[in-house]
Write an enzyme that holds these catalytic residues in place. Structure first.
Site, PDB file in Angstrom:
ATOM      1  N   CYS A   1       5.760  -7.179   7.600  1.00 38.67           N
ATOM      2  CA  CYS A   1       6.939  -6.407   9.033  1.00 38.67           C
ATOM      3  C   CYS A   1       7.406  -7.988  10.332  1.00 38.67           C
ATOM      4  O   CYS A   1       6.295  -7.726  10.351  1.00 38.67           O
ATOM      5  CB  CYS A   1       6.408  -4.866   9.487  1.00 38.67           C
ATOM      6  SG  CYS A   1       7.291  -4.002  10.582  1.00 38.67           S
TER       7      CYS A   1
ATOM      8  N   CYS B   1      -1.366   3.617   8.703  1.00 39.12           N
ATOM      9  CA  CYS B   1      -0.235   3.106   9.566  1.00 39.12           C
ATOM     10  C   CYS B   1      -1.100   1.604   9.280  1.00 39.12           C
ATOM     11  O   CYS B   1      -1.260   0.356  10.528  1.00 39.12           O
ATOM     12  CB  CYS B   1      -0.357   3.077  10.846  1.00 39.12           C
ATOM     13  SG  CYS B   1      -0.256   4.647  10.830  1.00 39.12           S
TER      14      CYS B   1
ATOM     15  N   CYS C   1       5.097  -4.200  16.500  1.00 36.89           N
ATOM     16  CA  CYS C   1       4.410  -3.082  17.423  1.00 36.89           C
ATOM     17  C   CYS C   1       3.293  -3.366  17.815  1.00 36.89           C
ATOM     18  O   CYS C   1       2.062  -3.421  16.853  1.00 36.89           O
ATOM     19  CB  CYS C   1       4.735  -1.356  16.934  1.00 36.89           C
ATOM     20  SG  CYS C   1       6.797  -0.876  16.443  1.00 36.89           S
TER      21      CYS C   1
ATOM     22  N   CYS D   1       3.722   8.726   0.321  1.00 35.97           N
ATOM     23  CA  CYS D   1       4.304   7.288   1.786  1.00 35.97           C
ATOM     24  C   CYS D   1       4.421   6.410   1.360  1.00 35.97           C
ATOM     25  O   CYS D   1       3.284   5.502   1.143  1.00 35.97           O
ATOM     26  CB  CYS D   1       2.777   7.530   2.925  1.00 35.97           C
ATOM     27  SG  CYS D   1       2.826   6.156   4.103  1.00 35.97           S
TER      28      CYS D   1
ATOM     29  N   CYS E   1       0.190  -1.257  16.409  1.00 34.24           N
ATOM     30  CA  CYS E   1       0.871  -1.123  15.070  1.00 34.24           C
ATOM     31  C   CYS E   1       0.006  -2.166  14.056  1.00 34.24           C
ATOM     32  O   CYS E   1       0.108  -3.666  13.347  1.00 34.24           O
ATOM     33  CB  CYS E   1       1.990  -0.694  14.013  1.00 34.24           C
ATOM     34  SG  CYS E   1       1.884  -1.131  12.050  1.00 34.24           S
TER      35      CYS E   1
ATOM     36  N   GLU F   1       0.623  -1.266   0.151  1.00 33.28           N
ATOM     37  CA  GLU F   1      -0.567  -0.049   0.353  1.00 33.28           C
ATOM     38  C   GLU F   1       1.453   1.246  -0.085  1.00 33.28           C
ATOM     39  O   GLU F   1       2.173   0.994   0.478  1.00 33.28           O
ATOM     40  CB  GLU F   1      -0.893  -0.037   0.601  1.00 33.28           C
ATOM     41  CG  GLU F   1      -0.104   0.495   2.760  1.00 33.28           C
ATOM     42  CD  GLU F   1      -1.106   0.308   3.782  1.00 33.28           C
ATOM     43  OE1 GLU F   1      -2.361  -0.423   3.556  1.00 33.28           O
ATOM     44  OE2 GLU F   1      -0.274  -0.031   5.000  1.00 33.28           O
TER      45      GLU F   1
HETATM   46  N1  SAH Z   1       9.369   1.160  10.761  1.00 36.40           N
HETATM   47  C1  SAH Z   1       8.750   2.516  10.498  1.00 36.40           C
HETATM   48  C2  SAH Z   1       7.835   2.842  10.055  1.00 36.40           C
HETATM   49  C3  SAH Z   1       6.307   2.466   9.673  1.00 36.40           C
HETATM   50  S1  SAH Z   1       5.480   2.910  10.499  1.00 36.40           S
HETATM   51  C4  SAH Z   1       8.734   2.757  11.858  1.00 36.40           C
HETATM   52  O1  SAH Z   1       8.310   1.812  12.733  1.00 36.40           O
HETATM   53  O2  SAH Z   1       8.574   4.264  11.941  1.00 36.40           O
HETATM   54  C5  SAH Z   1       5.280   5.164  10.991  1.00 36.40           C
HETATM   55  C6  SAH Z   1       4.778   5.448  11.437  1.00 36.40           C
HETATM   56  O3  SAH Z   1       3.019   5.216  12.684  1.00 36.40           O
HETATM   57  C7  SAH Z   1       5.652   4.610  13.208  1.00 36.40           C
HETATM   58  O4  SAH Z   1       5.768   6.058  13.784  1.00 36.40           O
HETATM   59  C8  SAH Z   1       4.656   3.944  13.380  1.00 36.40           C
HETATM   60  O5  SAH Z   1       4.827   4.083  15.130  1.00 36.40           O
HETATM   61  C9  SAH Z   1       3.214   4.982  13.689  1.00 36.40           C
HETATM   62  N2  SAH Z   1       1.851   4.103  13.692  1.00 36.40           N
HETATM   63  C10 SAH Z   1       2.009   2.241  13.352  1.00 36.40           C
HETATM   64  N3  SAH Z   1       0.378   2.044  13.459  1.00 36.40           N
HETATM   65  C11 SAH Z   1      -0.085   3.342  13.973  1.00 36.40           C
HETATM   66  C12 SAH Z   1      -1.401   3.629  14.921  1.00 36.40           C
HETATM   67  N4  SAH Z   1      -2.433   2.606  15.356  1.00 36.40           N
HETATM   68  N5  SAH Z   1      -1.500   4.641  14.853  1.00 36.40           N
HETATM   69  C13 SAH Z   1      -0.502   5.705  14.921  1.00 36.40           C
HETATM   70  N6  SAH Z   1       0.299   5.324  14.671  1.00 36.40           N
HETATM   71  C14 SAH Z   1       0.150   4.707  13.793  1.00 36.40           C
END
Ligand code: SAH
Length: 342
Positions: free
Chosen positions: A111, A332, A115, A104, A118, A91
């Site tokens: 991944c 995200c 996290c 983006c 995420c 995406e």
């Molecule tokens: N792996 C990289 C890039 C992808 S995530 C990283 O961790 O930075 C891009 C951003 O979106 C990151 O800051 C991540 O923590 C955030 N993110 C992911 N899921 C999210 C959610 N449900 N709500 C808000 N931010 C989120």
């Protein structure tokens, strides 16, 4: 499978046409078609001899990434689901506001880092993207916009530093002056804190914007949200960031997703400000976009405002990002996971 033409550096394109028996200047012409005119058919490359076009077609793939679904209207935030040669999908999110176009990008299919909040991690890891596929993402968006993006951010699916070589290769291709010419300062790599990646990037001699996902001011809270913190704890991540800032003379952006009652107290804001004080830093606060499988909730607006005030009082530059993607479920990792669940 054929070699992806968009994964080759300028010099490699020149070498490739020479290997097919054509003079070097044909490589420059080919580069122009790929990144100046951005054509998507070999036949459209009018000033290349027909036999060279034929040989190129036999040896190279021109359409690595194909549009599957797009939502939204021109001029607003749009999400794009794209298909790859092996049937996987990725995406991208196209953010437009006025004349400003930010893309983006995804760096991996899925991944590994999982996290807590995420969606990308929940769906697991499939594979790395090749440089040609990453460049293909940009070209697909450019075709939709009718122009190249002004800014590119690696904040889609995946951890860019877990696919370092292909991401850097793609950046060199996007960066090339006679092609898309997207400047390093207009390219942001966002990482969950993979220290070897930060260290390597610091030594590249490029002024790429570094964005680090922090999400907590202490190891215990951060480890709860981001398992990667066990391997690369806060203090070590910040030490690597300091070196990055010194070597590149760039400010570092710290991403901080606010989760109600978990990391959004005034005391935690103060702790964050102390933590970042030794660095040239700015903080980007992100409202949590709710995802299935994570019980956390978005912080209340007044709590978010208080958090930002504490940071500002401590002299930090902080902004509260409004989640442009969440309304259209493009925030995200939500897009791909929705597809997987369909
Ligand atoms: N792996 C990289 C890039 C992808 S995530 C990283 O961790 O930075 C891009 C951003 O979106 C990151 O800051 C991540 O923590 C955030 N993110 C992911 N899921 C999210 C959610 N449900 N709500 C808000 N931010 C989120």
């Amino acid at each position: 499978m054929k070699t992806l033409i968009h994964g080759l550096l300028f010099e490699e394109i020149v070498a490739a046409v020479q290997e097919l028996g054509a003079p070097a200047f044909r490589g420059k012409q080919l580069w122009q078609w790929l990144y100046g005119q951005r054509v998507n058919a070999w036949a459209a490359m009018k000033n290349l001899p027909a036999d060279l076009r034929l040989k190129l077609e036999e040896n190279f793939e021109l359409a690595a990434v194909k549009q599957l679904e797009i939502t939204g209207e021109e001029g607003e935030t749009r999400k794009l689901l794209a298909g790859l040669g092996d049937g996987e999908c990725i995406e991208e999110v196209l953010l437009a506001s006025g004349e400003r176009r930010t893309l983006c990008l995804s760096s991996q299919v899925g991944c590994k880092f999982a996290c807590a909040f995420c969606a990308s991690g929940q769906a697991g890891f499939r594979r790395n993207l090749a440089a040609g596929e990453i460049v293909g993402e940009v070209l697909l968006a450019a075709a939709i916009w009718g122009d190249r993006p002004g800014n590119v951010v690696f904040m889609g699916v995946g951890e860019p530093f877990d696919n370092y070589d292909e991401v850097l290769r793609a950046i060199h291709i996007l960066n090339h002056g006679e092609g898309l010419a997207i400047g390093a300062r207009r390219i942001t790599i966002s990482t969950c804190g993979v220290i070897p990646g930060i260290q390597r990037l610091a030594g590249e001699g490029l002024q790429i914007e570094l964005s680090v996902s922090l999400h907590a001011p202490d190891d215990a809270t951060r480890s709860r949200l981001m398992p990667v913190n066990h391997r690369y704890p806060l203090a070590e991540v910040l030490a690597a960031c300091k070196v990055y800032a010194e070597q590149t003379k760039r400010l570092i952006t710290f991403e901080y997703t606010l989760v109600r009652g978990l990391n959004d107290s005034a005391a935690q804001a103060e702790q964050l400000a102390r933590l970042l004080a030794p660095l040239p830093a700015r903080v980007n606060l992100i409202p949590l976009s709710p995802v299935e499988g994570f019980a956390g909730e978005t912080s209340a607006p007044d709590v978010s405002r208080q958090f930002i005030r504490v940071l500002e009082r401590a002299g930090l530059n902080a902004t509260l990002r409004d989640s442009q993607g969440s309304r259209i479920k493009a925030a995200c990792g939500q897009l791909r996971i929705r597809r997987l669940n369909a």
